[in-house]
Design an enzyme around this catalytic site. Structure first.
Site, short mmCIF file in Angstrom:
data_model
loop_
_atom_site.label_atom_id
_atom_site.label_comp_id
_atom_site.label_asym_id
_atom_site.label_seq_id
_atom_site.Cartn_x
_atom_site.Cartn_y
_atom_site.Cartn_z
N TYR A 209 0.84 -1.20 0.00
CA TYR A 209 0.00 0.00 0.00
C TYR A 209 0.87 1.25 0.00
O TYR A 209 0.64 2.19 -0.76
CB TYR A 209 -0.91 -0.02 1.22
CG TYR A 209 -1.85 1.16 1.30
CD1 TYR A 209 -3.03 1.18 0.57
CD2 TYR A 209 -1.57 2.25 2.12
CE1 TYR A 209 -3.90 2.26 0.63
CE2 TYR A 209 -2.43 3.32 2.21
CZ TYR A 209 -3.60 3.33 1.46
OH TYR A 209 -4.45 4.40 1.54
N LYS A 213 0.98 4.10 -3.08
CA LYS A 213 0.62 5.50 -2.89
C LYS A 213 1.79 6.43 -3.17
O LYS A 213 1.61 7.54 -3.69
CB LYS A 213 0.09 5.71 -1.46
CG LYS A 213 -1.25 5.03 -1.20
CD LYS A 213 -2.35 5.59 -2.09
CE LYS A 213 -3.71 5.02 -1.76
NZ LYS A 213 -4.80 5.63 -2.56
#
Length: 303
Positions: A209, A213
């Site tokens: 994650y 991002k």
């Protein structure tokens, strides 16, 4: 000393036509237009116009709490048409019905889209143009998360998170931008990144994650450089820990306490506290904002 094979490769490379980014050369013809807004004699009217949102928006991954709150704010500031992309828009049918009731004079639509599939996104953009007339704004909330130690993470999970969060956002941006270029009026693209793009989450392990991002920040900057000549502004917003249903439950009580203790504001953010940045970047007030990331985290990343 270079071998003959190396020389051949270099010659082949030099003979190939490599495109270059096209930027302004300083002439008026090569510049994006200045905003057309003017001062109003009535301060209240001027204030309203400064943050006016015009045209139609696609909000990808827009059926979650943050996405729906942002849809509401965009409509509140004048958005005429809204298309929400999601893999299961029916899951938020009641909330979307409330938006339609609140804004009866606006066109509010949904479309089932898997953002990792180019054809599905293209079909969604074509449907948006058919029903709303144009695509002027794109806001990308698309994202999945996974909490697992990096030593134990299946590669399939890594690939899925990168594919949805990063590649899916690119597919949405590329498809929307092609439509904006065709329309010839420019537009605004906003990616929803995260403070996880700026520093490692704690205490939960979220390597895929975090990487997905962080990649959005460079994607935002690269597209801002390439697409500004079309009048398309590309920016991002990096929220901190927001108090949504995804961060509820007894199993997260310890994490919620740690997130609050490590934040100068001493708490998580409310979904409504993200909407100001979303509106700003989509509105006339953000007309010279391009390649920007706005961190909305209560100060968490200062530590």
């Amino acid at each position: 000393m270079a071998s003959s094979g190396d020389l051949t490769d270099r010659e082949a490379l030099s003979a190939r036509s490599i495109p270059s980014m096209i930027l302004s050369d300083g002439s008026s013809a090569s510049m994006t237009p200045h905003p057309t807004s003017s001062f109003e004699t009535d301060p209240a009217v001027g204030a309203q116009k400064r943050f006016a949102v015009q045209g139609n928006a696609v909000v990808a991954g827009g059926t979650g709490t943050l996405g729906l709150q942002s849809c509401d704010a965009l409509l509140e500031h004048g958005l005429q048409g809204l298309m929400i992309f999601d893999v299961n828009p029916a899951s938020s049918e009641q909330e979307i019905a409330r938006l339609r009731s609140k804004y009866p004079d606006r066109m509010i639509c949904t479309h089932t889209v898997d953002v990792t599939l180019e054809d599905a996104v293209q079909a969604g953009i074509e449907e948006t143009v058919r029903r709303l007339g144009s695509v002027d704004i794109l806001v990308c909330f698309v994202g999945v998360v996974g909490c697992v130690d990096a030593l134990e993470m299946p590669v399939s999970q890594w690939r899925k998170i990168i594919d949805v969060n990063t590649t899916g956002s690119f597919i949405c941006a590329q498809t929307a931008a092609r439509q904006m270029v065709k329309q010839g009026r420019g537009g605004s693209i906003t990616f929803i990144a995260s403070i996880s793009a700026h520093r490692v989450n704690y205490p939960q392990p979220q390597v895929a994650y975090n990487v997905s991002k962080a990649a959005l920040l460079m994607l935002k900057s690269s597209l801002a450089a390439e697409w500004a000549r079309y009048g398309i502004r590309t920016n991002s917003v990096s929220p901190g820990y927001m108090d949504t249903i995804l961060n509820e439950g007894e199993g997260l009580n310890t994490h919620r306490r740690i997130w609050a203790e490590r934040n100068p504001s001493g708490r998580m953010g409310s979904p409504s506290e993200l909407t100001g940045a979303i509106v700003l970047l989509a509105s006339s007030a953000g007309s010279y904002m391009n390649g920007t990331d706005i961190v909305v985290d209560g100060g968490a990343t200062v530590f």
